[in-house]
Design a protein around this motif. Structure first.
Motif, PDB file in Angstrom:
ATOM      1  N   ILE A 143       0.837  -1.205   0.000  1.00 51.49           N
ATOM      2  CA  ILE A 143       0.000   0.000   0.000  1.00 51.49           C
ATOM      3  C   ILE A 143       0.867   1.248   0.000  1.00 51.49           C
ATOM      4  CG2 ILE A 143      -1.648   1.331   1.378  1.00 51.49           C
ATOM      5  CD1 ILE A 143      -2.750  -1.417   2.308  1.00 51.49           C
ATOM      6  N   GLN A 144       1.904   1.239   0.843  1.00 50.14           N
ATOM      7  CA  GLN A 144       2.798   2.397   0.908  1.00 50.14           C
ATOM      8  C   GLN A 144       3.510   2.617  -0.423  1.00 50.14           C
ATOM      9  OE1 GLN A 144       5.229   1.267   4.260  1.00 50.14           O
ATOM     10  NE2 GLN A 144       3.912   2.320   5.742  1.00 50.14           N
ATOM     11  N   ASN A 145       3.665   1.547  -1.193  1.00 51.12           N
ATOM     12  CA  ASN A 145       4.381   1.646  -2.469  1.00 51.12           C
ATOM     13  C   ASN A 145       3.494   2.130  -3.612  1.00 51.12           C
ATOM     14  OD1 ASN A 145       6.879   1.249  -3.901  1.00 51.12           O
ATOM     15  ND2 ASN A 145       5.953  -0.529  -4.882  1.00 51.12           N
ATOM     16  N   ILE A 146       2.191   2.277  -3.361  1.00 48.97           N
ATOM     17  CA  ILE A 146       1.298   2.721  -4.434  1.00 48.97           C
ATOM     18  C   ILE A 146       1.695   4.109  -4.933  1.00 48.97           C
ATOM     19  CG2 ILE A 146      -1.057   3.515  -4.899  1.00 48.97           C
ATOM     20  CD1 ILE A 146      -2.086   1.143  -3.405  1.00 48.97           C
ATOM     21  N   GLN A 147       2.081   4.993  -4.002  1.00 45.47           N
ATOM     22  CA  GLN A 147       2.499   6.332  -4.414  1.00 45.47           C
ATOM     23  C   GLN A 147       3.701   6.258  -5.341  1.00 45.47           C
ATOM     24  OE1 GLN A 147       3.389   9.013  -1.182  1.00 45.47           O
ATOM     25  NE2 GLN A 147       3.679  10.766  -2.523  1.00 45.47           N
ATOM     26  N   ASN A 148       4.633   5.370  -5.031  1.00 47.75           N
ATOM     27  CA  ASN A 148       5.808   5.214  -5.884  1.00 47.75           C
ATOM     28  C   ASN A 148       5.419   4.591  -7.231  1.00 47.75           C
ATOM     29  OD1 ASN A 148       8.720   5.509  -6.131  1.00 47.75           O
ATOM     30  ND2 ASN A 148       8.786   3.281  -6.159  1.00 47.75           N
ATOM     31  N   ARG A 149       4.505   3.608  -7.189  1.00 49.03           N
ATOM     32  CA  ARG A 149       4.014   3.009  -8.438  1.00 49.03           C
ATOM     33  C   ARG A 149       3.330   4.064  -9.306  1.00 49.03           C
ATOM     34  NH1 ARG A 149      -0.133  -1.279  -7.727  1.00 49.03           N
ATOM     35  NH2 ARG A 149      -0.069  -1.248 -10.007  1.00 49.03           N
ATOM     36  N   SER A 150       2.576   4.951  -8.661  1.00 45.55           N
ATOM     37  CA  SER A 150       1.884   6.003  -9.407  1.00 45.55           C
ATOM     38  C   SER A 150       2.873   6.936 -10.070  1.00 45.55           C
ATOM     39  CB  SER A 150       0.967   6.796  -8.469  1.00 45.55           C
ATOM     40  OG  SER A 150      -0.026   5.958  -7.919  1.00 45.55           O
ATOM     41  N   ARG A 151       3.966   7.244  -9.359  1.00 44.91           N
ATOM     42  CA  ARG A 151       5.005   8.096  -9.944  1.00 44.91           C
ATOM     43  C   ARG A 151       5.609   7.415 -11.174  1.00 44.91           C
ATOM     44  NH1 ARG A 151      10.152   7.794 -10.157  1.00 44.91           N
ATOM     45  NH2 ARG A 151      10.321   6.136  -8.612  1.00 44.91           N
ATOM     46  N   VAL A 152       5.946   6.142 -11.032  1.00 43.02           N
ATOM     47  CA  VAL A 152       6.531   5.399 -12.154  1.00 43.02           C
ATOM     48  C   VAL A 152       5.531   5.284 -13.290  1.00 43.02           C
ATOM     49  CG1 VAL A 152       7.442   3.152 -12.878  1.00 43.02           C
ATOM     50  CG2 VAL A 152       8.125   4.121 -10.666  1.00 43.02           C
ATOM     51  N   ASN A 153       4.249   5.105 -12.940  1.00 40.40           N
ATOM     52  CA  ASN A 153       3.217   4.943 -13.970  1.00 40.40           C
ATOM     53  C   ASN A 153       3.080   6.191 -14.833  1.00 40.40           C
ATOM     54  OD1 ASN A 153       1.162   3.101 -15.015  1.00 40.40           O
ATOM     55  ND2 ASN A 153      -0.311   4.625 -14.325  1.00 40.40           N
ATOM     56  N   ILE A 154       3.300   7.363 -14.234  1.00 41.21           N
ATOM     57  CA  ILE A 154       3.269   8.609 -15.012  1.00 41.21           C
ATOM     58  C   ILE A 154       4.370   8.584 -16.069  1.00 41.21           C
ATOM     59  CG2 ILE A 154       3.666  11.104 -14.887  1.00 41.21           C
ATOM     60  CD1 ILE A 154       2.344  11.036 -12.113  1.00 41.21           C
ATOM     61  N   GLU A 155       5.546   8.136 -15.676  1.00 42.17           N
ATOM     62  CA  GLU A 155       6.666   8.044 -16.612  1.00 42.17           C
ATOM     63  C   GLU A 155       6.359   7.031 -17.717  1.00 42.17           C
ATOM     64  OE1 GLU A 155      10.089   7.026 -14.314  1.00 42.17           O
ATOM     65  OE2 GLU A 155      10.064   8.859 -13.126  1.00 42.17           O
ATOM     66  N   LEU A 156       5.790   5.887 -17.331  1.00 41.22           N
ATOM     67  CA  LEU A 156       5.492   4.843 -18.317  1.00 41.22           C
ATOM     68  C   LEU A 156       4.388   5.276 -19.282  1.00 41.22           C
ATOM     69  CD1 LEU A 156       5.635   1.663 -16.036  1.00 41.22           C
ATOM     70  CD2 LEU A 156       7.400   2.545 -17.578  1.00 41.22           C
ATOM     71  N   ARG A 157       3.399   6.016 -18.755  1.00 42.69           N
ATOM     72  CA  ARG A 157       2.337   6.523 -19.641  1.00 42.69           C
ATOM     73  C   ARG A 157       2.922   7.424 -20.719  1.00 42.69           C
ATOM     74  NH1 ARG A 157      -1.511   7.600 -15.358  1.00 42.69           N
ATOM     75  NH2 ARG A 157      -1.193   9.811 -15.624  1.00 42.69           N
ATOM     76  N   SER A 158       3.835   8.298 -20.313  1.00 45.62           N
ATOM     77  CA  SER A 158       4.444   9.201 -21.290  1.00 45.62           C
ATOM     78  C   SER A 158       5.276   8.431 -22.309  1.00 45.62           C
ATOM     79  CB  SER A 158       5.324  10.234 -20.566  1.00 45.62           C
ATOM     80  OG  SER A 158       6.423   9.610 -19.939  1.00 45.62           O
ATOM     81  N   GLN A 159       5.743   7.245 -21.924  1.00 46.45           N
ATOM     82  CA  GLN A 159       6.577   6.438 -22.813  1.00 46.45           C
ATOM     83  C   GLN A 159       5.751   5.596 -23.789  1.00 46.45           C
ATOM     84  OE1 GLN A 159       9.436   4.091 -20.667  1.00 46.45           O
ATOM     85  NE2 GLN A 159      10.095   2.932 -22.468  1.00 46.45           N
ATOM     86  N   TYR A 160       4.629   5.053 -23.305  1.00 45.52           N
ATOM     87  CA  TYR A 160       3.887   4.085 -24.127  1.00 45.52           C
ATOM     88  C   TYR A 160       2.537   4.597 -24.634  1.00 45.52           C
ATOM     89  CZ  TYR A 160       7.315   0.771 -22.308  1.00 45.52           C
ATOM     90  OH  TYR A 160       8.488   0.125 -21.984  1.00 45.52           O
TER      91      TYR A 160
END
Length: 537
Positions: free
Chosen positions: A189-206
């Motif tokens: 659960i605590q890692n969701i914020q970090n996953r969300s940050r990474v997901n923003i980067e991945l969205r911009s990539q794919y």
């Protein structure tokens, strides 16, 4: 202090220890050291702690009710917004990133809660800067009130009160703690914020182009008239007010630069732009947080659905020298733009924005967004060699296989051409935010409800498994892939990072962008240890 934002205010260690000791003394008058199950006495202890911190906060904040103090708090939100942006862009040092991951959300919620309290008082006065000497205590109390309420929310909303509350013996580093049997879930659960940050980067990539849920032009075209009929202000005019106030702000380099506008000035701005008085009234009702918002509905921190919050109404109304003013943070206003679009897209607008004419249109927008996400997923999957389509009622060129009504539509049934395997995907464009109440709804939707996404999806997967020998030649011919093996892969794909995989052990639930990235990095092989069935002949 965290990172390079040297002006970020943080209560001193001595003050934090002092307020903790005050509360500890009160706690020990009522409870002895030991372990208390959350479902019984433990939950009462947490509520006792919250009431102690919160009551002391409300008593202490009276000495800070100054317009400059409110501006100072909003300035802290500006600085924390800069830190949050750096975190999302992965531009913080390793130490600062870890610190902000654990402290950032708490810090920003503290700013919000203090703003809510200011708005509930409405009137401010000049305290000749005495407020600054008192703010250290106020901030320490608010921070702990938020922290305790978050614990209570997580235990009740997410962990079903499985934990124990520990009261430590005197003279320990901390006087209480939480012992949770699901440490792995807590980390997830605590890692969701970090996953969300990474997901923003991945969205911009794919992802090609912007996300559909933030299409302001489409929202305006669909909602313009219904918005005016419901609220006496056009959707475009409401947006104009927001944008004009946002763009009128000079660089905010200190709390003295925090933007403010009087009601009189706002009325002049509206008249110069040809807007009616009724539109000004509507804008203030919908976007400003004032004392009226708290008269029938006192602010409760744990209630994320309350509308009387600065995160839902970004302009804080206060009276100074007999004149009404609006004060705001531009960072908060930025977030409001984003959240307002999301509330429209996911049909979660505040009650103030709800009306029968709007509900039908919001449903139309929601369906269009879901369709966009399905098409986006299919396009991305095709780019990595996974081909397929939705299946509604029939399968095969001659409609040789009928899909029973109780199975329903399969979002994606196809072939992973790299591994010569059959795949089943379920697309979910959900968004419940970071608050425990949203997490609880997501867990209910995905796992715990009678008609959960998990149960529904597994029913579809099992149907494919039971009809594997018939489906296999149809897909082989359709996608011209011979020698398919007897492995079936299946997963959810979401648009935003979900809490569901923290509690779902048999089906992967990555974002679509996490899946594509993981698949590529795993050299075009299924990137998960679950979501796999070997079909026996």
């Amino acid at each position: 202090m965290i990172g390079n934002q040297s002006q970020i205010f943080f209560p001193s260690p001595d003050t934090r220890k002092k307020v903790a000791l005050e509360v500890e003394i009160e706690l020990r008058k009522h409870y002895q050291p030991g372990k208390y199950p959350y479902k019984t006495t433990g939950g009462k202890i947490i509520k006792f702690l919250f009431n102690q911190y919160n009551s002391k906060l409300l008593d202490s904040i009276v000495g800070c009710l100054d317009k400059d103090c409110l501006a100072f708090i909003l300035y802290q939100y500006e600085l924390s917004g800069i830190m949050s942006d750096l975190f999302k862009k992965n531009k913080l040092s390793k130490t600062d990133k870890e610190n902000w991951l654990h402290e950032g959300g708490l810090y920003r919620q503290t700013c919000d809660y203090l703003c809510d309290i200011f708005a509930s008082h409405s009137e401010t006065e000049s305290l000749n800067n005495d407020w600054f000497s008192r703010l250290d205590r106020v901030w320490a109390l608010a921070r702990m009130a938020i922290k305790i309420s978050t614990i209570d929310n997580q235990e009740y909303m997410i962990f079903n009160s499985e934990s124990d509350v520990i009261i430590h013996p005197p003279n320990q580093e901390t006087f209480f703690g939480i012992e949770n049997p699901s440490e792995d879930k807590i980390f997830c659960i605590q890692n969701i914020q970090n996953r969300s940050r990474v997901n923003i980067e991945l969205r911009s990539q794919y992802l090609e182009g912007p996300s559909k849920e933030h299409d302001f032009i489409v929202h305006q075209e669909i909602l313009e008239k219904a918005f005016e009929d419901s609220f006496e202000i056009k959707y475009s005019h409401y947006s104009y007010f927001l944008t004009s106030l946002h763009e009128s702000v000079s660089p905010i380099t200190s709390f003295k630069k925090i933007p403010a506008i009087s009601h009189k000035q706002l009325k002049t701005l509206a008249e110069e732009s040809g807007f009616r008085d009724s539109e000004i009234t509507a804008f203030l009702r919908l976007a400003s947080l004032s004392k009226k918002d708290f008269e029938k509905n006192p602010r409760q921190i744990w209630n994320s659905r309350q509308t009387n919050r600065v995160s839902k109404k970004p302009f804080i109304e206060f009276t100074f020298k007999n004149e009404k003013w609006l004060l705001w943070s531009n960072k908060k206003l930025n977030e409001y733009f984003i959240l307002f679009d999301l509330d429209i897209s996911f049909q979660s607008l505040l009650p103030e924005f709800r009306s029968k004419p709007l509900e039908k249109l919001l449903s139309q927008i929601n369906r269009a967004n879901g369709k966009w996400f399905e098409e986006t997923c299919i396009k991305m999957l095709r780019s990595i060699g996974i081909h397929g389509s939705s299946v509604k009622s029939k399968l095969g060129l001659d409609c040789t296989i009928s899909v029973p009504d109780f199975i329903g539509e399969i979002d994606f049934l196809g072939i992973d051409t790299n591994n010569k395997s059959i795949v089943v995907f379920e697309f979910k464009m959900t968004n419940t935010g970071y608050e425990p109440k949203g997490h609880r709804k997501e867990l209910s939707d995905f796992i715990y409800s009678k008609k959960s996404y998990r149960k529904t999806f597994l029913r579809k997967v099992n149907w494919v498994e039971n009809n594997f020998d018939s489906i296999k030649p149809i897909l082989s011919q359709k996608y011209d892939v011979k020698d398919l093996n007897n492995t079936l892969y299946f997963t959810f794909l979401t648009h935003y990072a979900s809490i569901a995989p923290c509690f779902m052990e048999d089906i992967p639930c990555p974002t679509a962008y996490e899946f594509v990235d993981g698949y590529i990095k795993n050299q075009n092989v299924w990137p998960y240890s679950i979501g796999i069935k070997s079909i026996s002949k």
